[in-house]
Each structure stands twice: as structure tokens, then as C-alpha cells.
Design a protein around this motif. Structure first.
Motif, mmCIF file in Angstrom:
data_model
loop_
_atom_site.group_PDB
_atom_site.id
_atom_site.type_symbol
_atom_site.label_atom_id
_atom_site.label_comp_id
_atom_site.label_asym_id
_atom_site.label_seq_id
_atom_site.Cartn_x
_atom_site.Cartn_y
_atom_site.Cartn_z
ATOM 1 N N LEU A 111 12.037 8.611 -13.901
ATOM 2 C CA LEU A 111 11.823 9.855 -13.172
ATOM 3 C C LEU A 111 13.051 10.752 -13.137
ATOM 4 O O LEU A 111 12.933 11.990 -13.188
ATOM 5 C CB LEU A 111 11.378 9.550 -11.742
ATOM 6 C CG LEU A 111 10.002 8.890 -11.590
ATOM 7 C CD1 LEU A 111 9.719 8.603 -10.125
ATOM 8 C CD2 LEU A 111 8.911 9.768 -12.188
ATOM 9 N N VAL A 112 14.247 10.161 -13.031
ATOM 10 C CA VAL A 112 15.456 10.980 -12.879
ATOM 11 C C VAL A 112 15.725 11.842 -14.115
ATOM 12 O O VAL A 112 16.009 13.045 -13.969
ATOM 13 C CB VAL A 112 16.664 10.099 -12.508
ATOM 14 C CG1 VAL A 112 17.964 10.894 -12.555
ATOM 15 C CG2 VAL A 112 16.467 9.509 -11.109
ATOM 16 N N PRO A 113 15.651 11.299 -15.357
ATOM 17 C CA PRO A 113 15.822 12.198 -16.508
ATOM 18 C C PRO A 113 14.771 13.309 -16.565
ATOM 19 O O PRO A 113 15.083 14.438 -16.949
ATOM 20 C CB PRO A 113 15.701 11.264 -17.720
ATOM 21 C CG PRO A 113 16.034 9.912 -17.194
ATOM 22 C CD PRO A 113 15.520 9.898 -15.790
ATOM 23 N N LEU A 114 13.519 12.979 -16.158
ATOM 24 C CA LEU A 114 12.490 14.019 -16.133
ATOM 25 C C LEU A 114 12.861 15.110 -15.138
ATOM 26 O O LEU A 114 12.749 16.310 -15.431
ATOM 27 C CB LEU A 114 11.143 13.409 -15.745
ATOM 28 C CG LEU A 114 10.378 12.645 -16.821
ATOM 29 C CD1 LEU A 114 9.058 12.143 -16.246
ATOM 30 C CD2 LEU A 114 10.120 13.518 -18.044
ATOM 31 N N GLY A 115 13.293 14.704 -13.942
ATOM 32 C CA GLY A 115 13.705 15.688 -12.945
ATOM 33 C C GLY A 115 14.868 16.524 -13.422
ATOM 34 O O GLY A 115 14.893 17.752 -13.230
ATOM 35 N N PHE A 116 15.830 15.872 -14.055
ATOM 36 C CA PHE A 116 16.986 16.592 -14.602
ATOM 37 C C PHE A 116 16.538 17.634 -15.623
ATOM 38 O O PHE A 116 16.970 18.789 -15.585
ATOM 39 C CB PHE A 116 17.941 15.585 -15.253
ATOM 40 C CG PHE A 116 19.186 16.193 -15.818
ATOM 41 C CD1 PHE A 116 20.351 16.253 -15.067
ATOM 42 C CD2 PHE A 116 19.222 16.698 -17.119
ATOM 43 C CE1 PHE A 116 21.514 16.805 -15.589
ATOM 44 C CE2 PHE A 116 20.370 17.256 -17.654
ATOM 45 C CZ PHE A 116 21.523 17.312 -16.886
ATOM 46 N N GLY A 117 15.663 17.217 -16.552
ATOM 47 C CA GLY A 117 15.197 18.131 -17.591
ATOM 48 C C GLY A 117 14.435 19.319 -17.027
ATOM 49 O O GLY A 117 14.621 20.461 -17.464
ATOM 50 N N LEU A 118 13.576 19.064 -16.031
ATOM 51 C CA LEU A 118 12.791 20.152 -15.438
ATOM 52 C C LEU A 118 13.683 21.129 -14.674
ATOM 53 O O LEU A 118 13.498 22.353 -14.753
ATOM 54 C CB LEU A 118 11.724 19.566 -14.512
ATOM 55 C CG LEU A 118 10.600 18.786 -15.207
ATOM 56 C CD1 LEU A 118 9.709 18.094 -14.174
ATOM 57 C CD2 LEU A 118 9.774 19.702 -16.104
ATOM 58 N N ILE A 119 14.651 20.586 -13.918
ATOM 59 C CA ILE A 119 15.550 21.452 -13.161
ATOM 60 C C ILE A 119 16.435 22.270 -14.100
ATOM 61 O O ILE A 119 16.671 23.459 -13.886
ATOM 62 C CB ILE A 119 16.394 20.626 -12.178
ATOM 63 C CG1 ILE A 119 15.489 20.027 -11.090
ATOM 64 C CG2 ILE A 119 17.489 21.474 -11.537
ATOM 65 C CD1 ILE A 119 16.167 19.008 -10.222
#
Length: 416
Positions: A360-368
Motif C-alpha cells: 500500500l505504501v508505494p501505491l500511496g506514494f505514487g498517487l500522491i
């Protein structure tokens, strides 16, 4: 063929060497695709969010199979499950090198992650069995820390030059073939310790034991404690180079060196962390202080400039793996409730919880990053690292095994 040896003498250190080679191939074939992002991106028309998804899907396969790995280790034996993991990850990497499009890359990263999952939980469990009661955190620091970091550094830095020399697909193929060689060596020489052979060989799954492990509150709390920092580490190690190119206009070589610095810093971090964890009276502090400091570093990263970014890169790699050595040793120290055959499942539970962050954290990073840029993305990593680390303070202080010799008898009599 004899599949066990006495743990006396030098045998356990030879087994540690073999297992460390397994950890080198684990992260080599995990991270080497990141060295190819600058080629794969234009080749398949991908942006940062799509590249981050490749990281997340590997960690999805890796995370989903941690607990099933424990079940497979019960059913087919620890050694057999470990070997299957090396084989599957190596074959998955070879297949990735031949992928014709992005869709196949996504599928194969999941499969490769499953192979990595089969190996890693069993690898930690095997090290625990060989070093139970003696230099356990140090041994886990060497294998799951230093060797883990060495493989990642090879994948992130050495593979940049290899990709430039022979193409990204050939470089990944070479990584897969290295994994196959380590599989063959381990198939011939890897053994379990004589005094735990019965517990670690194939047997019917005891669901009471599974329930005892999965219901252990302390494992849940410590697993959640590293969720944020674990995801932040893998995001930073694979995307900080992209940030450096975009923000500071680094060359590909300079960016690859920054990525390598993050993971190479884990080598001294793992050994120093293991040394202090074996001697600490408060193991929780060894586990939890580093992710708190890591989170603080990531909060200031977007304001740190070039020199500050290099310094934070070093500390991100050092602190996570310093903590990780003690963290992976904790199931072995909860020996009043976690027995030798349970360790793979216990490690699997903790790694599954951490891998939720890895997904989840890389996904959140990419979206932000796509919505507002890198500044908000780095702050996000810092915040989640700190919030989840605080949860771990609610766990019981891990116990030392020598004080728990009667625990198994008491638990098994309670079951009866």
C-alpha cells in the motif's frame, strides 16, 4: 539422502553461509527490475505510478503467501518449502526477462513475489533453528540483513551497468540463472539441525498450533509496528533514484549509486543491530526506535537539498535493517508460545503485516506524487512510519529462550 547435521562445531556457520546466499538471490531478483525502470518506462510507456505498481505487485505476491508458507512448511517440511521458493523466484525472474508487454510484467512480478515469500519465512526459520539460544539476532542480521542488503545493492547498482552492457532483459535473465545456481547448491548441501529434525520435517498440519500462532497478540503488534517503515524503505530504495534524477538532475549512474547506498547501509546496520539485540535487555527499543527515527528523516527529506538527501539515504538503509535484525529474531525469543515448527508461520504472520505496507505504501506514494509532487509523497512516508512504529510499544517484551524450557510441556498439556 541425509538432510540433517549436528549444530555443534562449524556446521551452523556453513549453513548460515548457504542461507545467506539464498538471501542474496532473494533481493537481487527482487530489486534488479528497478535498475531497469529507466529503460522499461520508455519501452512500455510507463510513468511513476505504473512503475510503483510493479513494486507493489511483487510485494502483494510476497505478502499474501507469508502465512500459507508456514502451512506449506508444516505439510512438506521446512527445507523443501525453502528450496521451492528459490526455484520459483528464479524461474519467475527468467520469465520476466522474456515478458512481451506490461500486463505480463505485472503477472510475473506477483509470481516472483510468491517465490520470494516461500523462501524468506523459511529462511528466517532455518536460521532460528540453527542459532536458537546463541547469537540468534546476529545470525539473522548477517543473513536477513547484510546478505539481504548485498543482494539489493547488486540489483539496484551493479545491474545498472549490466543493463547498459547487455540490455535489461538479458540482465534479468542472468539474475534468474544466478538464483538457479544457488538453488542447486542448496539442494545438495543445505541441512536442518539434528535436534530439531523431527519438528521441521513434513507432517500433518496441526491446526491448534496454527491457531496458537495466528492468535498471538504480540506477533500482531510487532508486525504492525514495521508496516509503515517497511513500505517506506522499499519505496525509498527503489524510487529515491527517480526523485534524484527529476529533482537534482542526477545521471543514471549517480542515481543508481544513491539507491545502492540505501541498501548497502543496511549491511553495517544489520550486524550492529544484531549485536546489540543479542545483548539488549529491552529488545522492543532496538526494534522500534529506528523506524521512529527513519520517519523523522523522511519528513525532512524534501527540504534537505542534495547533501541532506545523501545523508538521509544512508540513515534510511541503516535504520530499517538495524531494526529488522531484532524484529525477525522476536518469534524465536517468544519461546514460551512459539516452538521450532511454528517459527515459519510466526515469521509469516509478521511479514504479512509488514508486506501490507510494502504493497500500500508505494501505491500511496505514487498517487500522491502524481497529484501534488514529491514533497507530499515523502511526508506521507514519514508519517506512516512513525504512526505504525508507536503501535509496537503495546507488545510484550520478547522473552529469552533459556528461561522457557518447560513452556512446551505446559502448553501441550493444556491442549490435552
Amino acid at each position: 539422502m541425509k538432510t540433517s547435521l549436528s549444530r555443534d562445531g562449524s556446521a551452523r556457520w556453513w549453513m548460515l553461509l548457504l542461507l545467506s546466499l539464498g538471501f542474496v538471490q532473494l533481493t537481487l531478483n527482487w530489486f534488479n527490475i528497478a535498475a531497469a525502470f529507466s529503460v522499461i518506462g520508455p519501452r512500455f510507456g510507463l510513468q511513476v505510478p505504473q512503475l510503483a505498481l510493479l513494486i507493489s505487485l511483487f510485494l502483494a505476491g510476497y505478502g499474501i503467501f507469508h502465512i500459507p508458507t508456514g502451512f506449506l512448511a508444516y505439510r512438506f517440511g521446512l527445507r523443501n518449502t525453502l528450496l521451492a521458493g528459490i526455484l520459483l523466484e528464479s524461474l519467475g525472474t527468467i520469465a520476466t526477462a522474456l515478458a512481451p508487454d506490461y500486463a505480463w510484467l505485472l503477472v510475473l512480478r506477483i509470481i516472483t513475489g510468491v517465490g520470494a515469500s516461500l523462501f524468506v519465512g523459511c529462511g528466517f526459520s532455518m536460521v532460528t533453528s540453527w542459532f536458537r539460544g546463541r547469537e540468534l539476532a546476529l545470525a539473522l542480521g548477517i543473513s536477513g540483513g547484510a546478505a539481504f542488503a548485498l543482494g539489493a545493492a547488486l540489483g539496484l547498482f551493479a545491474w545498472v551497468s549490466l543493463i547498459e552492457a547487455v540490455s535489461w532483459s538479458m540482465a534479468l535473465l542472468i539474475g534468474g540463472l544466478i538464483g538457479m545456481l544457488i538453488f542447486a547448491v542448496s539442494l545438495v548441501w543445505l541441512r536442518t539441525p539434528d535436534d530439531e529434525q523431527v519438528e521441521l520435517e513434513a507432517k500433518a498440519i496441526r491446526w491448534s498450533a496454527v491457531g496458537r500462532v495466528l492468535g498471538n497478540k504480540d506477533l500482531w503488534l510487532l508486525g504492525l509496528a514495521l508496516l509503515g517503515a517497511y513500505g517506506a524503505y522499499f519505496t525509498a530504495s527503489q524510487l529515491m533514484s527517480t526523485y534524484a534524477v527529476a529533482t537534482f538532475h542526477f545521471s543514471e549512474g549517480q542515481a543508481g549509486l544513491m539507491a545502492a547506498v540505501i541498501v548497502l547501509a543496511g549491511i553495517p546496520g544489520s550486524i550492529i543491530g544484531g549485536y546489540f539485540a543479542d545483548r539488549a535487555r529491552a529488545l522492543k527499543l532496538v526494534i522500534l526506535a529506528p523506524p521512529l527515527l527513519l520517519g523523522l528523516g523522511l519528513l525532512v527529506l524534501p527540504f534537505a537539498g542534495v547533501v541532506g538527501t545523501w545523508i538521509i539515504a544512508v540513515f534510511v538503509g541503516f535504520l530499517l535493517i538495524y531494526s529488522f535484525a531484532a524484529w525477525t529474531a522476536s518469534p524465536g525469543h517468544y519461546s514460551d508460545q512459539i516452538f521450532p515448527e511454528d517459527v515459519a508461520t510466526a515469521e509469516g504472520l509478521m511479514l504479512t503485516l509488514a508486506a501490507v505496507g510494502g504493497f500500500l505504501v508505494p501505491l500511496g506514494f505514487g498517487l500522491i506524487e502524481a497529484a501534488s509532487g514529491f514533497t507530499g509523497a515523502w511526508i506521507f512516508l514519514g508519517v506512516v512510519s512513525i504512526i505504525f512504529a508507536v503501535i509496537g510499544f503495546a507488545a510484550r517484551e520478547p522473552l529469552k529462550a533459556p528461561a522457557q524450557q518447560e513452556a512446551r510441556i505446559a502448553v501441550e498439556e493444556g491442549v490435552k
